[in-house]
Design a protein around this motif. Structure first.
Motif, mmCIF file in Angstrom:
data_model
loop_
_atom_site.group_PDB
_atom_site.id
_atom_site.type_symbol
_atom_site.label_atom_id
_atom_site.label_comp_id
_atom_site.label_asym_id
_atom_site.label_seq_id
_atom_site.Cartn_x
_atom_site.Cartn_y
_atom_site.Cartn_z
ATOM 1 N N THR A 241 31.056 67.781 27.610
ATOM 2 C CA THR A 241 30.396 68.124 28.874
ATOM 3 C C THR A 241 30.131 69.631 28.953
ATOM 4 O O THR A 241 29.066 70.055 29.408
ATOM 5 C CB THR A 241 31.238 67.636 30.077
ATOM 6 O OG1 THR A 241 31.391 66.220 29.963
ATOM 7 C CG2 THR A 241 30.570 67.943 31.402
ATOM 8 N N VAL A 242 31.094 70.435 28.490
ATOM 9 C CA VAL A 242 30.869 71.896 28.486
ATOM 10 C C VAL A 242 29.608 72.216 27.682
ATOM 11 O O VAL A 242 28.746 72.968 28.137
ATOM 12 C CB VAL A 242 32.088 72.650 27.885
ATOM 13 C CG1 VAL A 242 31.752 74.128 27.656
ATOM 14 C CG2 VAL A 242 33.298 72.530 28.798
ATOM 15 N N ASP A 243 29.483 71.612 26.485
ATOM 16 C CA ASP A 243 28.325 71.897 25.634
ATOM 17 C C ASP A 243 27.018 71.466 26.307
ATOM 18 O O ASP A 243 26.031 72.203 26.288
ATOM 19 C CB ASP A 243 28.466 71.181 24.279
ATOM 20 C CG ASP A 243 29.589 71.780 23.442
ATOM 21 O OD1 ASP A 243 30.071 72.890 23.792
ATOM 22 O OD2 ASP A 243 30.007 71.148 22.446
ATOM 23 N N SER A 244 27.030 70.271 26.897
ATOM 24 C CA SER A 244 25.805 69.789 27.566
ATOM 25 C C SER A 244 25.435 70.698 28.729
ATOM 26 O O SER A 244 24.254 70.992 28.953
ATOM 27 C CB SER A 244 25.996 68.375 28.114
ATOM 28 O OG SER A 244 26.467 67.519 27.130
ATOM 29 N N ILE A 245 26.450 71.136 29.485
ATOM 30 C CA ILE A 245 26.160 71.999 30.646
ATOM 31 C C ILE A 245 25.631 73.355 30.168
ATOM 32 O O ILE A 245 24.693 73.910 30.742
ATOM 33 C CB ILE A 245 27.404 72.153 31.553
ATOM 34 C CG1 ILE A 245 27.770 70.805 32.186
ATOM 35 C CG2 ILE A 245 27.150 73.197 32.637
ATOM 36 C CD1 ILE A 245 29.024 70.811 33.037
ATOM 37 N N ASN A 246 26.218 73.880 29.101
ATOM 38 C CA ASN A 246 25.721 75.168 28.578
ATOM 39 C C ASN A 246 24.256 75.059 28.147
ATOM 40 O O ASN A 246 23.455 75.954 28.420
ATOM 41 C CB ASN A 246 26.590 75.651 27.420
ATOM 42 C CG ASN A 246 27.865 76.325 27.920
ATOM 43 O OD1 ASN A 246 27.903 76.825 29.044
ATOM 44 N ND2 ASN A 246 28.895 76.349 27.090
ATOM 45 N N ASP A 247 23.910 73.956 27.502
ATOM 46 C CA ASP A 247 22.501 73.747 27.112
ATOM 47 C C ASP A 247 21.609 73.723 28.350
ATOM 48 O O ASP A 247 20.529 74.310 28.380
ATOM 49 C CB ASP A 247 22.329 72.420 26.355
ATOM 50 C CG ASP A 247 22.950 72.471 24.959
ATOM 51 O OD1 ASP A 247 23.287 73.585 24.503
ATOM 52 O OD2 ASP A 247 23.113 71.392 24.339
ATOM 53 N N ALA A 248 22.094 73.021 29.385
ATOM 54 C CA ALA A 248 21.319 72.906 30.626
ATOM 55 C C ALA A 248 21.144 74.276 31.280
ATOM 56 O O ALA A 248 20.046 74.621 31.740
ATOM 57 C CB ALA A 248 22.016 71.944 31.588
ATOM 58 N N LEU A 249 22.216 75.063 31.299
ATOM 59 C CA LEU A 249 22.131 76.390 31.935
ATOM 60 C C LEU A 249 21.158 77.290 31.175
ATOM 61 O O LEU A 249 20.378 78.031 31.782
ATOM 62 C CB LEU A 249 23.523 77.048 31.982
ATOM 63 C CG LEU A 249 24.540 76.401 32.933
ATOM 64 C CD1 LEU A 249 25.914 77.041 32.765
ATOM 65 C CD2 LEU A 249 24.083 76.514 34.397
ATOM 66 N N GLU A 250 21.192 77.215 29.851
ATOM 67 C CA GLU A 250 20.268 78.029 29.054
ATOM 68 C C GLU A 250 18.823 77.651 29.373
ATOM 69 O O GLU A 250 17.955 78.501 29.537
ATOM 70 C CB GLU A 250 20.546 77.830 27.559
ATOM 71 C CG GLU A 250 21.340 78.985 26.999
ATOM 72 C CD GLU A 250 21.910 78.747 25.621
ATOM 73 O OE1 GLU A 250 21.627 77.687 24.992
ATOM 74 O OE2 GLU A 250 22.658 79.617 25.164
ATOM 75 N N LYS A 251 18.602 76.340 29.476
ATOM 76 C CA LYS A 251 17.250 75.855 29.773
ATOM 77 C C LYS A 251 16.824 76.294 31.180
ATOM 78 O O LYS A 251 15.675 76.684 31.390
ATOM 79 C CB LYS A 251 17.226 74.329 29.646
ATOM 80 C CG LYS A 251 15.846 73.754 29.704
ATOM 81 C CD LYS A 251 15.833 72.274 29.363
ATOM 82 C CE LYS A 251 14.514 71.673 29.818
ATOM 83 N NZ LYS A 251 14.581 70.239 29.995
ATOM 84 N N MET A 252 17.769 76.237 32.111
ATOM 85 C CA MET A 252 17.456 76.614 33.490
ATOM 86 C C MET A 252 16.984 78.066 33.569
ATOM 87 O O MET A 252 16.067 78.395 34.337
ATOM 88 C CB MET A 252 18.685 76.406 34.388
ATOM 89 C CG MET A 252 18.389 76.618 35.850
ATOM 90 S SD MET A 252 19.786 76.291 36.920
ATOM 91 C CE MET A 252 18.970 76.528 38.520
ATOM 92 N N VAL A 253 17.608 78.924 32.768
ATOM 93 C CA VAL A 253 17.190 80.336 32.754
ATOM 94 C C VAL A 253 15.837 80.463 32.061
ATOM 95 O O VAL A 253 14.922 81.119 32.575
ATOM 96 C CB VAL A 253 18.267 81.212 32.064
ATOM 97 C CG1 VAL A 253 17.762 82.639 31.877
ATOM 98 C CG2 VAL A 253 19.563 81.200 32.875
ATOM 99 N N SER A 254 15.677 79.800 30.903
ATOM 100 C CA SER A 254 14.446 80.021 30.124
ATOM 101 C C SER A 254 13.210 79.398 30.776
ATOM 102 O O SER A 254 12.110 79.910 30.617
ATOM 103 C CB SER A 254 14.616 79.535 28.682
ATOM 104 O OG SER A 254 14.784 78.142 28.667
ATOM 105 N N ASP A 255 13.377 78.332 31.554
ATOM 106 C CA ASP A 255 12.168 77.736 32.147
ATOM 107 C C ASP A 255 11.849 78.261 33.554
ATOM 108 O O ASP A 255 10.932 77.778 34.220
ATOM 109 C CB ASP A 255 12.245 76.199 32.131
ATOM 110 C CG ASP A 255 13.233 75.614 33.140
ATOM 111 O OD1 ASP A 255 13.768 76.367 33.974
ATOM 112 O OD2 ASP A 255 13.488 74.397 33.088
ATOM 113 N N GLY A 256 12.626 79.259 34.002
ATOM 114 C CA GLY A 256 12.309 79.902 35.284
ATOM 115 C C GLY A 256 12.970 79.262 36.496
ATOM 116 O O GLY A 256 12.860 79.778 37.612
ATOM 117 N N ALA A 257 13.657 78.138 36.291
ATOM 118 C CA ALA A 257 14.276 77.461 37.443
ATOM 119 C C ALA A 257 15.433 78.284 38.025
ATOM 120 O O ALA A 257 15.700 78.242 39.232
ATOM 121 C CB ALA A 257 14.768 76.070 37.040
#
Ligand code: GLU
Length: 284
Positions: A241-257
Motif C-alpha cells: 500500500t505504501v508503494d501504491s500510495i507513493n506512485d499515486a502521490l507522484e502522479k498527483m504532483v506531475s499531472d497538476g492535481a
C-alpha cells in the motif's frame, strides 16, 4: 450496534444478511473493515481524516467533506481503484491515529499526520506530500512575536500531536500547556483569553483564522517553529500500500492535481505553502 436478546439462529441470519449486502459494514475491528485489498477493485475503502480542520480535513454541516487532505486522499483512493462514492471517511483525531491503523479501522490516514521516527516504530508512511511548520495563532492584538519567551505563557494544543510534544521538548518546556482532543477546542479559550496561543501547524492555523466567524480576531505569528512533513499513514508492514500510495502521490504532483488541490483548499485562507516535496524527502 448492540445486539440484545437475539437467538443464535437469528444472529447468524443477520450476519449472513449483512455479509450478503457487502456494504462495507461497520466492522471496524478487522482489516476487511479498512477496505478490500491494497490496490483496488474492492467495494469500499475506509480513510482516516480530521473532521474539524478547515482547508485540510473538514466535515461540513451538510455532511460533505472538504480540504487538502481530503483531496489528496480522494486522488490516492482513485488510483487504488476506489471512486469517491466508495470512500468511507472516518475521523482520526491526533491521538488515535496509530491505534486506528494497528486495529485496521482504516486503510490509510491523511490527517495532517507528520512523519516522525517515533511514529515509524508503529506505522508506515507514504509521502511526504506537504511540508508545514509549527506556528502560533494569537489574538489580533497580541504582542507575542519572534523573540517572545513562551515559557510562562498559556498555550493550547492537542494530545498526541507533534505540536504538543515540541512545546514540552524544546519550544517552551515551562509553558502552561493545555492539551485537548482537537484543535477547534482550543479556539474558545483563545477567544476568551483563557489561553495566550493555540499552537500547531501553520496550515491548520491559517484555515481557522480564515473562518468567517474569526475574521479579524486572530493572527498567525509566522514563526516557523518546526518542520512537519505530512505523510500518509498505513498499517505497519503494508509496504504494498505504501508503494501504491507513493506512485499515486507522484502522479498527483506531475499531472497538476496537487497544485489544483493547493489552490482550491489553501487559496481561501491565503496559506502560502511550500512546494510539493519529493517522495522520501524528509526535511529535518
Ligand atoms: N502535524 C502535526 C502532527 O502530526 C500536528 C497536527 C496534528 O495533530 O494532526 O502531530
Amino acid at each position: 450496534m448492540k445486539l440484545r436478546k437475539v437467538t443464535a439462529a437469528a444472529a447468524t441470519a443477520l450476519v449472513l444478511a449483512l455479509t450478503a449486502t457487502a456494504c462495507g459494514g461497520d466492522d471496524s475491528s478487522s482489516d476487511e473493515g479498512a477496505g478490500s485489498g491494497s490496490s483496488g477493485g474492492g467495494d469500499t475503502i475506509k480513510i482516516g481524516i480530521k473532521y474539524d480542520q478547515p482547508g485540510l480535513g473538514l466535515k461540513e454541516p451538510n455532511g460533505d467533506f472538504s480540504g487538502f487532505d481530503v483531496a489528496v486522499a480522494t486522488y490516492v483512493a482513485g488510483e487504488l481503484g476506489y471512486q469517491p462514492d466508495k470512500i468511507e471517511w472516518v475521523e482520526t483525531k491526533s491521538a488515535d491515529r496509530e491505534n486506528a491503523l494497528a486495529r485496521g479501522d482504516v486503510k490509510f490516514i491523511a490527517a495532517t499526520y507528520s512523519i516522525t521516527d517515533e511514529r515509524k516504530q508503529k506505522v508506515d508512511f507514504a509521502g511526504p506530500y506537504l511540508l508545514a511548520h509549527q506556528d502560533l495563532l494569537v489574538k489580533a492584538d497580541s504582542d507575542i512575536a519572534e523573540g517572545t519567551d513562551l515559557n510562562g505563557k498559556k498555550l493550547c494544543s492537542v494530545t498526541g500531536s507533534t505540536s504538543a510534544q515540541n512545546v514540552k521538548d524544546e519550544i517552551a518546556p515551562d509553558a502552561q500547556l493545555k492539551q485537548v482532543g482537537t484543535y477547534s477546542e482550543c479556539l474558545a479559550g483563545l477567544q476568551s483569553g483563557a489561553v495566550d496561543a493555540l499552537t500547531t501547524d501553520d496550515s491548520i492555523l491559517a484555515g481557522f483564522a480564515a473562518q468567517d466567524q474569526y475574521q479579524g480576531k486572530f493572527k498567525l505569528t509566522g514563526l516557523k517553529l518546526s518542520n512537519e512533513n505530512y505523510g500518509i499513514g498505513v498499517k505497519k508492514g503494508d509496504t504494498a500500500t505504501v508503494d501504491s500510495i507513493n506512485d499515486a502521490l507522484e502522479k498527483m504532483v506531475s499531472d497538476g492535481a496537487w497544485d489544483k488541490a493547493v489552490e482550491d483548499n489553501f487559496g481561501p485562507a491565503e496559506y502560502k505553502n511550500e512546494p510539493a516535496p519529493k517522495i522520501g524527502d524528509i526535511v529535518a
